[in-house]
Structure formats: C-alpha cells, structure tokens
Scaffold this active site. Structure first.
Site, PDB file in Angstrom:
ATOM      1  CE  LYS A   1      -3.083   3.819   6.403  1.00 46.65           C
ATOM      2  NZ  LYS A   1      -3.760   3.317   5.229  1.00 46.65           N
TER       3      LYS A   1
ATOM      4  CB  SER B   1      -0.941   0.002   1.207  1.00 46.00           C
ATOM      5  OG  SER B   1      -0.196   0.230   2.386  1.00 46.00           O
TER       6      SER B   1
END
Lengths: 136, 427
Positions: free
Chosen positions: A93, A56
């Site tokens: 993230k 991701s």
C-alpha cells in the site's frame, strides 16, 4: 588405500597461471565490477524480496510479477510505499497522512483506504525501496 | 575491579516467530513447529501453550487438541530459521560489540565497557531494534554474570506482563533473593538433571538455595563446575564471554527416517549421506577425525515390534577428513552391526578425536604418504567448492543414492522464502 586419482581425475582448484608474454598494464587498476545488489540492498540484514501478485499499485509503476525490495530498517512516512500486516494479510500500500491520521491506499485509490490504527491488529512490515520490473 | 555487566538475548519460540514473519495468518493463532521427521513439538507459541501443548510432546499425542483448536502445524524449515538467525545475530553484533552466539536463537553480550546509563532502556532499544529489522520478538535479560542473565530470562519466561525485558543489576538484595527463590534448581543454567536430583535430595530446591549452600560442600559434590555456578549466582563473574567458539570436538550427524526401513542398501545410503555431511563440516573447521562411530536403532515407540540397537566405533588408522575413506570405514561398521528382520528407525554417525589439520605427521612406517594426503585434501576441496557454489549435494558419492526415499518426513514445510526464487513471498 585405494588409488583415488584413478577414479576421480584430479582437477586443479585454480587453472594454471600462464607465465608468458607481457603483464597487462591494467593489472594495477583493477576494480570489482558494478554489482546491482550493492545498489538496491544497502541493508542486507533487514531487506527482503517479495513478489507482487496484483496490479493494485500500478500508479506507483509496480505491476503483477514484479519483485519489490522491502527494507525493514526504514521508517514509513507520507507517500512511502510499504508492506503492512493488516490482521492476517500482508498488503502492498501507499501511506497517506491526512489530518494526523495514517491511511493505507491502493494506487490508484480504487479500494477504500485502511486507517492505520495503533490499537488494531496491524503494523508496518517494511518500506519498499526498489522494484525489479522485467521490460517486455 | 569494575563489576561486569552481561546481556542475554533469546528469541522466545524462535521457530514459530520465523514462520510468522512471512505468514500474517499465523499472527496470534496457536502455532507449533515440529522436530525432524515431524516427531515432537519443538516450538510452541504462547497461544498454543495456553491450550496445554508443551515443548517436547510427541506430535501424535496431541492430534486431538490440534484438530479441536485448529492449531497451525509446521515442519522445521531450517533454511529459513538459519537465515533469520544469521540476520538477528548480525543486528545484535551492531549493537553489542562483544557478542557470543550461544545457539540458533540465543546470544550473550558484554556491556561492561560500554558506559550505558540506563540498562533497562538500552535493553528495550535492543529488543525494538531486533524486532524492527528482523520481525523476531526477543527477550532481553541483564545481570552481572552470565548465570544470572539466565535466571532473569527464566523469570521472563513465566511472566507475560514483563515486557520481555529484565535488568537484575538494579535489584536490591531482597528483590534478588525473591527472584532467585522463584527459580527451580532444574532451571539453573549448567545444573543437569542428575545434579538437580542430587541437590533436591539435600534440600537445595531453588537457585537461592544453591547460592546460599556451603561452598566447600558444593565444590566437593559438584566439582569446580558447580562452584563456578554458585559464584556466578552470588554475582561474581567467572564464566567469560566465548566470543570465538572453540572448534567442535565431535561432529554428529543422525536423523530418524521418514519411515521404518529394513534393507541394508537403504541403510548404506543413509550412513553414507551422514558421513559425507559430517566430513564436509569437519573440513570446514580444518579438522581431521581419528575416530568414527556408527549407530543404529529400531523404533522405540513401536512396543510390539522386535527391538534392536547397536553401535560400532573404530579408531581410524590415521586421522582423516577424506570422505571416501570415512564412508568405507562407516559401512564396514554398519555391515558388522546389521541384522536382518528388524525395522530400523534411525542411524547416525559421530566423528570424534578431532585434530587440527596442520599437525598431520607422516608415520614412521610410511603408511601415510603426505603426498597422498594432499591429493585427497585437494580433491575434497574441489568437491566442497562445487557444492558451495552450485548448491548442496551437487556432487555426491554414488553410494549416497539418488532417491533417498528414507529421507526425513517434512509434510508441513513452509516455503524457502529467502533462498529460492520460485518459493519467495508473494503478496
């Protein structure tokens, strides 16, 4: 007292120095070799290695199986890649500051962003500083 | 003389906090960590304490609460706790130039010469810094003596709204009186259970009572040790920071078995392993041991099984740190004590009468040869070096055994997050 030398052959702690020939002219200029750890872990007390499981964050060139170096001594800022604890989960993230709000994005931003809310049960765990990627 | 200022830092439920650093799922959940062999609760999170679980409780006695409330249970993962402790102490050392590492999760610092204006603010900074760098929440207590910092820390323990920071130096006399009156005599640092019982019998119930007791009476009944504690409670520092720890006078290695064992061979393995470990520690502090004790016992909880406990102490012919000699002596002691037909739960060994290495003397009758001694020490240095470089127990003595099926039980161990590549944190 048993003769221990019979059971355990005595091994010298350092190999015998050989005093022969000429001393190396380089002896006086010896330097310790480069150590990668010194480069990627400037703060050993606050740094952690974490393995990445998914893709991701491929937009940041972090791929599954890579090891990231996370330094807790650094403060998160816009565009930094961080490890954040959101409720029960530790997540990798990218920080985005938009209109005085802080969001945590995947990169590319495929999943909905998470807003970092001071009141909610979440916190920045550490800031990613390096990624160890095996080239295949 | 300038009044002194001390700081006490301690990590509340340190082991639970360590588990939480690497496992977000434990956050705010009732969590406990078990002692060696998964025997008792050694660390109980705030949430678990609210369910009625307390430190020291045997694990088997609280199964019901644990199941009913899905309490998270972990075995002690000392590899992780020791590394996080090292990091915490390292961060503290950057903030407090004079630091005494008191235990795995506690440290005293001295601030006397640091010229800090706002001690409470500084204490908050220390707390925030340690949390940011390590993820470990700590309590910070400030006072004019070490004993008073312990009092402040005890007060913090019972107060969830304190923000985990308390500075007694700014307290008025009335505030200090009230604070000391809230601390039970058993919780005063340095007062053992026996002294506490004695003091209670004479109406000394709290830290304040002890502070205000007759000084001569305290000195007479609690010796100079008690007198010092009393002085410290009055605000006069007499216990300085022990920045350099004196070498240990005694090294103990004892653990309960994962299961009860009956065979002499397995007991021999365990005793040999403990001796090897203790001897390694002894050499690390450059010591020689003059006395060795071996002890063993059956399971005291198994009330319907026959019970047996014994210990055996031998004064060594000459002080030594040579593992084979120590193992030989320990096994002789074990053989003398071993009785068949019992189910043993624990053995242990103690090395005492420890002297520093350089004072070995060849004895008058030449039974200890210095050459022999140096050969032994050289051999042990190689063994220690190999084990340091290639990992613990790379090189062992055959009598230590290979299977170690008696090893302590750690059924609920988390991972070696910081020391093994294959077990590192994955997200």
């Amino acid at each position: 007292m048993p003769e221990t030398g019979d059971i355990f052959p005595l091994v010298p702690l350092w190999p015998q120095q050989v005093h022969a020939g000429f001393p190396s002219p380089g002896d006086d200029w010896k330097e310790p070799p480069l150590n990668l750890h010194d480069l990627v872990v400037p703060h050993p007390l606050s740094s952690y290695f974490i393995r990445v499981s998914g893709d991701s964050m491929r937009g940041a060139c972090i791929r599954a199986g890579d090891i990231v170096v996370v330094d807790r001594a650094l403060t998160a800022a816009h565009r930094k890649i961080v490890v954040a604890r959101v409720g029960e989960h530790l997540l990798l993230k990218r920080v985005q500051v938009q209109q005085r709000k802080v969001f945590l994005h995947a990169d590319p931003p495929e999943m909905p962003a998470i807003e970092l809310d001071q009141q909610a049960d979440m916190e920045i765990w550490g800031v990613v500083t390096y990624c160890v990627h095996r080239v295949r | 003389m300038k009044p002194k200022i001390f700081m006490l830092v301690d990590a509340a439920q340190f082991y639970v906090s360590c588990e939480r650093v690497f496992n977000g799922a434990l956050h705010l959940k009732p969590t406990v960590v078990l002692s060696n062999n998964d025997g008792c609760l050694v660390a109980v999170s705030r949430e678990a304490r609210r369910l009625g679980l307390v430190r020291g409780q045997p694990f088997f006695q609280c199964q019901q609460i644990i199941r009913a409330h899905q309490v998270q249970v972990y075995s002690s993962n000392y590899a992780v706790y020791a590394e996080l402790s090292r990091r915490m102490m390292g961060v503290l050392a950057q903030l407090l130039p004079r630091l005494e590492e008191y235990s795995i999760d506690e440290a005293f610092g001295e601030l006397t010469d640091l010229a800090i204006n706002d001690l409470t603010e500084f204490a908050r900074t220390v707390k925030a810094r340690v949390y940011q760098l390590t993820g470990i929440p700590i309590r910070v207590a400030v006072a004019s003596t070490k004993c008073l910092t312990k009092i402040a820390s005890a007060l913090l323990k019972g107060d969830e709204h304190s923000g985990d920071v308390l500075d007694l130096t700014g307290f008025t006399q009335e505030q200090l009186d009230a604070a000391l009156a809230r601390v039970a005599i058993e919780d005063v640092w340095g007062i053992g259970p026996k002294s506490a019982l004695f003091l209670r019998n004479y109406g000394v119930q709290t830290a304040k009572d002890l502070r205000d007791a007759d000084e001569r009476w305290i000195k007479k009944n609690l010796t100079v040790v008690g007198a010092r504690i009393q002085m410290e409670l009055k605000g006069t520092s007499c216990l300085p920071l022990e920045v350099k720890r004196p070498p240990k006078q005694q090294i103990i290695c004892a653990k309960s078995f994962g299961r009860e064992i009956t065979s002499l061979i397995e007991l021999e393995e365990a005793v040999s392993c403990y001796v090897a470990r203790a001897a390694e520690k002894l050499r690390a502090q450059d010591g020689l041991s003059g006395r060795l004790t071996v002890f063993l016992r059956t399971n005291g909880f198994a009330t319907n099984a026959p019970q047996y406990a014994n210990e055996f102490t031998v004064d060594l012919p000459s002080p030594t740190a040579f593992t084979p000699e120590l193992i030989r002596q320990a096994l002789a002691g074990l053989h003398a004590m071993y009785r068949e037909g019992y189910r043993y739960k624990k053995v242990g060994i103690v090395l005492s009468r420890i002297t520093p290495l350089p004072v070995v003397q060849p004895d008058l009758f030449g039974e200890v040869s210095l050459v022999e001694h140096y050969r032994e020490m050289q051999l042990m240095a190689v063994v220690d070096a190999i084990n340091r470089i290639f990992g613990r127990e790379t090189l062992v003595f055959a009598v230590q055994g290979w299977t170690r099926s008696w090893r302590m039980r750690q059924d609920r161990l988390s991972q070696h997050w910081l020391s093994r590549w294959e077990e590192m944190l994955t997200i």
